[in-house]
Design a protein around this motif. Structure first.
Motif, PDB file in Angstrom:
ATOM      1  N   MET A 268      41.054  62.399  40.840  1.00 32.71           N
ATOM      2  CA  MET A 268      41.733  61.110  40.766  1.00 32.71           C
ATOM      3  C   MET A 268      42.162  60.869  39.314  1.00 32.71           C
ATOM      4  N   ASP A 269      43.342  60.375  39.158  1.00 31.37           N
ATOM      5  CA  ASP A 269      43.910  60.058  37.859  1.00 31.37           C
ATOM      6  C   ASP A 269      43.018  59.046  37.118  1.00 31.37           C
ATOM      7  N   ARG A 270      42.879  59.219  35.799  1.00 39.30           N
ATOM      8  CA  ARG A 270      42.028  58.322  34.993  1.00 39.30           C
ATOM      9  C   ARG A 270      42.495  56.880  35.059  1.00 39.30           C
ATOM     10  N   ARG A 271      43.800  56.665  35.074  1.00 40.01           N
ATOM     11  CA  ARG A 271      44.315  55.295  35.112  1.00 40.01           C
ATOM     12  C   ARG A 271      43.958  54.609  36.432  1.00 40.01           C
ATOM     13  N   ILE A 272      44.048  55.368  37.517  1.00 33.47           N
ATOM     14  CA  ILE A 272      43.692  54.811  38.826  1.00 33.47           C
ATOM     15  C   ILE A 272      42.207  54.472  38.848  1.00 33.47           C
ATOM     16  N   LYS A 273      41.407  55.398  38.357  1.00 33.62           N
ATOM     17  CA  LYS A 273      39.958  55.172  38.316  1.00 33.62           C
ATOM     18  C   LYS A 273      39.621  53.948  37.456  1.00 33.62           C
ATOM     19  N   ARG A 274      40.272  53.830  36.315  1.00 36.28           N
ATOM     20  CA  ARG A 274      40.034  52.699  35.419  1.00 36.28           C
ATOM     21  C   ARG A 274      40.431  51.387  36.089  1.00 36.28           C
ATOM     22  N   THR A 275      41.583  51.377  36.767  1.00 41.34           N
ATOM     23  CA  THR A 275      42.037  50.167  37.452  1.00 41.34           C
ATOM     24  C   THR A 275      41.071  49.783  38.563  1.00 41.34           C
ATOM     25  N   ARG A 276      40.676  50.742  39.376  1.00 36.87           N
ATOM     26  CA  ARG A 276      39.759  50.440  40.484  1.00 36.87           C
ATOM     27  C   ARG A 276      38.398  49.975  39.981  1.00 36.87           C
ATOM     28  N   THR A 277      37.931  50.562  38.886  1.00 36.90           N
ATOM     29  CA  THR A 277      36.663  50.125  38.293  1.00 36.90           C
ATOM     30  C   THR A 277      36.788  48.688  37.789  1.00 36.90           C
ATOM     31  N   ALA A 278      37.905  48.386  37.131  1.00 36.85           N
ATOM     32  CA  ALA A 278      38.122  47.025  36.627  1.00 36.85           C
ATOM     33  C   ALA A 278      38.178  46.021  37.776  1.00 36.85           C
ATOM     34  N   VAL A 279      38.861  46.389  38.856  1.00 37.49           N
ATOM     35  CA  VAL A 279      38.960  45.500  40.021  1.00 37.49           C
ATOM     36  C   VAL A 279      37.584  45.329  40.666  1.00 37.49           C
ATOM     37  N   PHE A 280      36.843  46.422  40.823  1.00 36.35           N
ATOM     38  CA  PHE A 280      35.504  46.349  41.422  1.00 36.35           C
ATOM     39  C   PHE A 280      34.619  45.415  40.596  1.00 36.35           C
ATOM     40  N   ASN A 281      34.614  45.587  39.279  1.00 33.80           N
ATOM     41  CA  ASN A 281      33.787  44.732  38.415  1.00 33.80           C
ATOM     42  C   ASN A 281      34.259  43.283  38.451  1.00 33.80           C
ATOM     43  N   ALA A 282      35.570  43.083  38.494  1.00 31.66           N
ATOM     44  CA  ALA A 282      36.098  41.728  38.559  1.00 31.66           C
ATOM     45  C   ALA A 282      35.726  41.054  39.872  1.00 31.66           C
ATOM     46  N   ILE A 283      35.818  41.785  40.973  1.00 33.73           N
ATOM     47  CA  ILE A 283      35.484  41.187  42.274  1.00 33.73           C
ATOM     48  C   ILE A 283      33.999  40.838  42.316  1.00 33.73           C
ATOM     49  N   LEU A 284      33.155  41.699  41.714  1.00 34.00           N
ATOM     50  CA  LEU A 284      31.726  41.386  41.640  1.00 34.00           C
ATOM     51  C   LEU A 284      31.495  40.111  40.838  1.00 34.00           C
ATOM     52  N   ASP A 285      32.131  40.019  39.689  1.00 39.06           N
ATOM     53  CA  ASP A 285      31.981  38.829  38.853  1.00 39.06           C
ATOM     54  C   ASP A 285      32.429  37.575  39.590  1.00 39.06           C
ATOM     55  N   LEU A 286      33.585  37.651  40.233  1.00 37.56           N
ATOM     56  CA  LEU A 286      34.104  36.486  40.941  1.00 37.56           C
ATOM     57  C   LEU A 286      33.235  36.115  42.139  1.00 37.56           C
ATOM     58  N   MET A 287      32.679  37.124  42.818  1.00 38.24           N
ATOM     59  CA  MET A 287      31.826  36.827  43.974  1.00 38.24           C
ATOM     60  C   MET A 287      30.523  36.164  43.556  1.00 38.24           C
ATOM     61  N   VAL A 288      30.125  36.338  42.321  1.00 38.04           N
ATOM     62  CA  VAL A 288      28.942  35.637  41.820  1.00 38.04           C
ATOM     63  C   VAL A 288      29.270  34.165  41.598  1.00 38.04           C
ATOM     64  N   GLU A 289      30.512  33.893  41.239  1.00 38.54           N
ATOM     65  CA  GLU A 289      30.946  32.537  40.932  1.00 38.54           C
ATOM     66  C   GLU A 289      31.378  31.724  42.149  1.00 38.54           C
ATOM     67  N   LYS A 290      31.923  32.405  43.163  1.00 38.34           N
ATOM     68  CA  LYS A 290      32.471  31.668  44.302  1.00 38.34           C
ATOM     69  C   LYS A 290      32.454  32.523  45.562  1.00 38.34           C
ATOM     70  N   GLU A 291      32.739  31.899  46.675  1.00 38.28           N
ATOM     71  CA  GLU A 291      32.801  32.614  47.946  1.00 38.28           C
ATOM     72  C   GLU A 291      33.972  33.589  47.935  1.00 38.28           C
ATOM     73  N   ALA A 292      33.781  34.735  48.572  1.00 37.14           N
ATOM     74  CA  ALA A 292      34.806  35.778  48.586  1.00 37.14           C
ATOM     75  C   ALA A 292      36.125  35.267  49.160  1.00 37.14           C
ATOM     76  N   ARG A 293      36.071  34.439  50.184  1.00 33.78           N
ATOM     77  CA  ARG A 293      37.306  33.985  50.827  1.00 33.78           C
ATOM     78  C   ARG A 293      38.115  33.024  49.946  1.00 33.78           C
ATOM     79  N   LYS A 294      37.520  32.550  48.851  1.00 31.82           N
ATOM     80  CA  LYS A 294      38.227  31.638  47.946  1.00 31.82           C
ATOM     81  C   LYS A 294      38.808  32.345  46.720  1.00 31.82           C
ATOM     82  N   ILE A 295      38.618  33.639  46.626  1.00 30.71           N
ATOM     83  CA  ILE A 295      39.142  34.405  45.494  1.00 30.71           C
ATOM     84  C   ILE A 295      40.631  34.651  45.725  1.00 30.71           C
TER      85      ILE A 295
END
Length: 182
Positions: free
Chosen positions: A1-28
């Protein structure tokens, strides 16, 4: 997998985790996820169709770790000594507790858990060369055990008691006296 794709997916995964700690998933929203992941909206849509698709992809990462543990299960050995497998499984779950706490209340939890159960049964069956025609009892046993194990982990969240779960799971997996008598 391309490094840029991996970096983007990692950033999104970490962001979704952070946001799910703050609010309900359906409100993101896509916009707040993009801002948190430091990506633009078009990049998000190159990778995901929607927030639900993104959540599903993130759950797939968690599920892959759990399914990978199952690939090394030897059916006959787990009946005799389930503790090593149960410990590895619970260790993998423990790594993802923050995500799983929030994921449990998301609108895609039910279908995703069903998919996890199906993938675990398929993985264990395949790695032990079991098929439904010749090994009905074994596959039914695996299906029953997997459903119970997954539900025993998911239902009590956010209360995760690793040692108690390990005792319950090991006891359930070693319940073979009935089968041996019949």
């Amino acid at each position: 997998m391309d490094r840029r794709i991996k970096r983007t997916r990692t950033a999104v995964f970490n962001a979704i985790l952070d946001l799910m700690v703050e609010k309900e998933a359906r409100k993101i929203t896509v916009m707040e996820l993009c801002k948190r992941a430091d990506i633009n909206k078009s990049t998000f849509y190159l990778h995901y169709k929607s927030i639900d698709d993104c959540l599903q992809s993130c759950f797939q990462i968690v599920m892959d770790g759990i399914v990978n543990v199952s690939k090394y299960i030897i059916y006959d050995e787990i009946k005799e000594n389930p503790e090593p497998f149960v410990t590895k499984l619970l260790d993998e779950v423990e790594k993802q507790l923050d995500y799983l706490y929030r994921f449990k209340v998301s609108n895609i939890c039910g279908p995703s858990i069903k998919m996890l159960k199906e993938n675990l049964v398929a993985s264990i069956s395949e790695s032990n060369n079991l098929n439904i025609k010749d090994n009905y009892y074994e596959i039914a046993s695996i299906t029953y055990a997997v459903a119970g194990l997954v539900d025993a982990i998911i239902q009590p969240l956010p209360e995760f008691n690793k040692e108690e779960l390990k005792k319950v799971m090991c006891t359930a997996l070693q319940c073979k006296e009935y089968a041996e008598k019949h």
